[in-house]
Write a protein that holds these residues in place. Structure first.
Motif, PDB file in Angstrom:
ATOM      1  N   MET A 151      -5.826  -8.090   0.611  1.00 35.34           N
ATOM      2  CA  MET A 151      -6.037  -7.567   1.940  1.00 35.34           C
ATOM      3  C   MET A 151      -5.645  -5.906   1.968  1.00 35.34           C
ATOM      4  O   MET A 151      -4.856  -5.272   1.681  1.00 35.34           O
ATOM      5  N   ALA A 173      -5.246  -3.473   4.325  1.00 34.49           N
ATOM      6  CA  ALA A 173      -4.628  -3.511   5.650  1.00 34.49           C
ATOM      7  C   ALA A 173      -4.523  -2.014   6.210  1.00 34.49           C
ATOM      8  O   ALA A 173      -5.452  -1.381   6.700  1.00 34.49           O
ATOM      9  N   GLY A 220      -3.126 -14.282   7.590  1.00 29.40           N
ATOM     10  CA  GLY A 220      -1.641 -14.284   7.261  1.00 29.40           C
ATOM     11  C   GLY A 220      -1.187 -13.251   6.130  1.00 29.40           C
ATOM     12  O   GLY A 220      -1.766 -12.560   5.555  1.00 29.40           O
ATOM     13  N   ASP A 221      -0.012 -13.714   5.573  1.00 28.92           N
ATOM     14  CA  ASP A 221       0.401 -13.221   4.221  1.00 28.92           C
ATOM     15  C   ASP A 221      -0.262 -13.848   3.244  1.00 28.92           C
ATOM     16  O   ASP A 221       0.080 -14.879   2.787  1.00 28.92           O
ATOM     17  N   ALA A 222      -1.162 -13.119   2.552  1.00 25.54           N
ATOM     18  CA  ALA A 222      -1.813 -13.489   1.343  1.00 25.54           C
ATOM     19  C   ALA A 222      -0.920 -14.129   0.100  1.00 25.54           C
ATOM     20  O   ALA A 222      -1.250 -15.202  -0.192  1.00 25.54           O
ATOM     21  N   GLY A 252       1.425  -4.504  10.944  1.00 25.28           N
ATOM     22  CA  GLY A 252       0.445  -4.220   9.701  1.00 25.28           C
ATOM     23  C   GLY A 252      -0.267  -5.281   9.429  1.00 25.28           C
ATOM     24  O   GLY A 252      -0.975  -5.247   8.263  1.00 25.28           O
ATOM     25  N   TYR A 253      -0.218  -6.448  10.081  1.00 25.50           N
ATOM     26  CA  TYR A 253      -1.035  -7.595   9.638  1.00 25.50           C
ATOM     27  C   TYR A 253      -2.574  -7.437  10.290  1.00 25.50           C
ATOM     28  O   TYR A 253      -2.667  -7.016  11.234  1.00 25.50           O
ATOM     29  N   ILE A 254      -3.565  -7.917   9.297  1.00 19.52           N
ATOM     30  CA  ILE A 254      -4.788  -8.027   9.615  1.00 19.52           C
ATOM     31  C   ILE A 254      -5.005  -9.239  10.858  1.00 19.52           C
ATOM     32  O   ILE A 254      -4.554 -10.263  10.659  1.00 19.52           O
ATOM     33  N   ARG A 291       5.147  -2.770   0.755  1.00 18.30           N
ATOM     34  CA  ARG A 291       5.235  -2.168   1.794  1.00 18.30           C
ATOM     35  C   ARG A 291       6.538  -2.330   2.552  1.00 18.30           C
ATOM     36  O   ARG A 291       7.019  -3.349   2.490  1.00 18.30           O
TER      37      ARG A 291
HETATM   38  N1  URA Z   1      -1.021  -8.239   3.788  1.00 15.25           N
HETATM   39  C1  URA Z   1      -1.158  -9.392   3.753  1.00 15.25           C
HETATM   40  O1  URA Z   1      -0.912 -10.297   3.057  1.00 15.25           O
HETATM   41  N2  URA Z   1      -1.708  -9.867   5.016  1.00 15.25           N
HETATM   42  C2  URA Z   1      -2.090  -8.965   6.196  1.00 15.25           C
HETATM   43  O2  URA Z   1      -2.715  -9.485   7.114  1.00 15.25           O
HETATM   44  C3  URA Z   1      -1.810  -7.636   5.824  1.00 15.25           C
HETATM   45  C4  URA Z   1      -1.411  -7.344   4.598  1.00 15.25           C
END
Ligand code: URA
Length: 215
Positions: free
Chosen positions: A139, A141, A205-207, A198-200, A110
Motif C-alpha cells: 500500500m 498511501a 482496508g489494512d493490508a 491515511g487509508y486508501i 506509521r
Molecule cells: N496501509 C494499509 O494497509 N491500507 C491503507 O489503505 C493505507 C495504508
C-alpha cells in the motif's frame, strides 16, 4: 485515474488477470487465506514487469538438435526489500520468480496520529550498493514510510532502486516522485484519495490485517 497525468516514473500494471484478482482482494468478504493467495499470485505478475529490463547475455548451449547462442540473465545481483509487515505478502511471489535474490527487511510503522514513519528494524545485505533493489510494500498511501525506507536504503549505499506496490494513492505517488525521482514505481492500480486516517479509498482496508486476520 488518468494514467497520462501520472509521473513518468510510474508504471500501472493493469493486466486483466491482476485487475480481476485485485477486485477479489478488495472485497471485504474475502477471507485472509484467499487474500494472501491472491496477493502472492499478483506479486508474480508484478515481478514479471519489474524484471523486464534486467540485462541478459548469451551463452552457448546444446539443444538435442544443435548448438546455439541462447539468452540468459547476465547475473545482475538483486535484493528484494520487504517493508514489514505487509511487504512480506509481496515477497513470496517475487522470490518464486527470482529465487536467487537476497532479501532485506525494514520494520517501519506509521504513527497512527501523526502518520509519520517510525523505524524499529533494518537488515539488508552489506553489498546493497552493487545490487538492484526492489522495495515491496502493498500500500503506497501517504508515502511517508516508503519514502523514509528508500532514504535509509540510499544511506546504506543503494543506487538502483525500484518500488513495487499493489495499490497506490495519488498522494503517495506524488510524495515518492518528489523525494525520489530516480525510483521507478510499479503499481497495479491508483485509487481515488486518502481518508483522514491515511487509508486508501476505496482501497482494500489494512493490508496487514487482511493478510494476517488481525484487527
Ligand atoms: N496501509 C494499509 O494497509 N491500507 C491503507 O489503505 C493505507 C495504508
Amino acid at each position: 485515474m488518468d494514467k497520462s497525468k501520472l509521473p513518468k516514473t510510474v508504471t500501472v500494471v493493469d493486466h486483466p488477470l491482476i485487475l480481476h484478482k485485485l477486485t477479489l482482494m478488495r472485497d471485504k468478504h474475502t477471507p485472509s487465506a484467499v487474500f494472501r493467495q491472491l496477493l502472492r499470485e499478483i506479486s508474480l505478475l508484478l515481478a514479471y514487469e519489474v524484471a523486464r529490463d534486467l540485462p541478459i547475455t548469451n551463452q552457448t548451449i546444446e539443444t538435442p538438435l544443435a548448438e546455439m547462442e541462447a539468452p540468459i540473465l547476465k547475473g545482475k545481483k538483486l535484493v528484494i526489500v520487504s517493508i514489514l509487515r505487509a511487504g512480506n505478502g509481496l515477497l513470496e511471489g517475487m522470490l518464486d520468480l527470482m529465487p536467487s535474490a537476497r532479501v532485506g527487511h525494514i520494520g517501519i510503522y506509521r504513527n497512527p496520529v501523526t502518520l509519520e514513519p517510525v523505524e524499529y528494524y533494518m537488515k539488508v545485505p552489506e553489498d546493497i550498493a552493487e545490487r538492484r533493489v526492489i522495495v515491496v510494500d502493498p500500500m503506497l498511501a501517504t508515502g511517508n514510510s516508503v519514502s523514509a525506507a528508500i532514504s535509509r536504503l540510499k544511506q546504506k549505499g543503494a543506487k538502483d532502486i525500484k518500488l513495487v506496490c499493489l495499490l497506490s494513492a495519488p498522494e503517495g505517488i506524488a510524495h515518492v516522485a518528489q523525494d525520489h525521482p530516480d525510483v521507478h514505481v510499479f503499481t497495479a492500480a491508483v485509487d481515488s484519495h486518502l481518508n483522514s486516517h491515511g487509508y486508501i479509498v476505496p482501497g482494500l482496508g489494512d493490508a496487514g490485517d487482511r493478510m494476517f486476520g488481525t484487527k
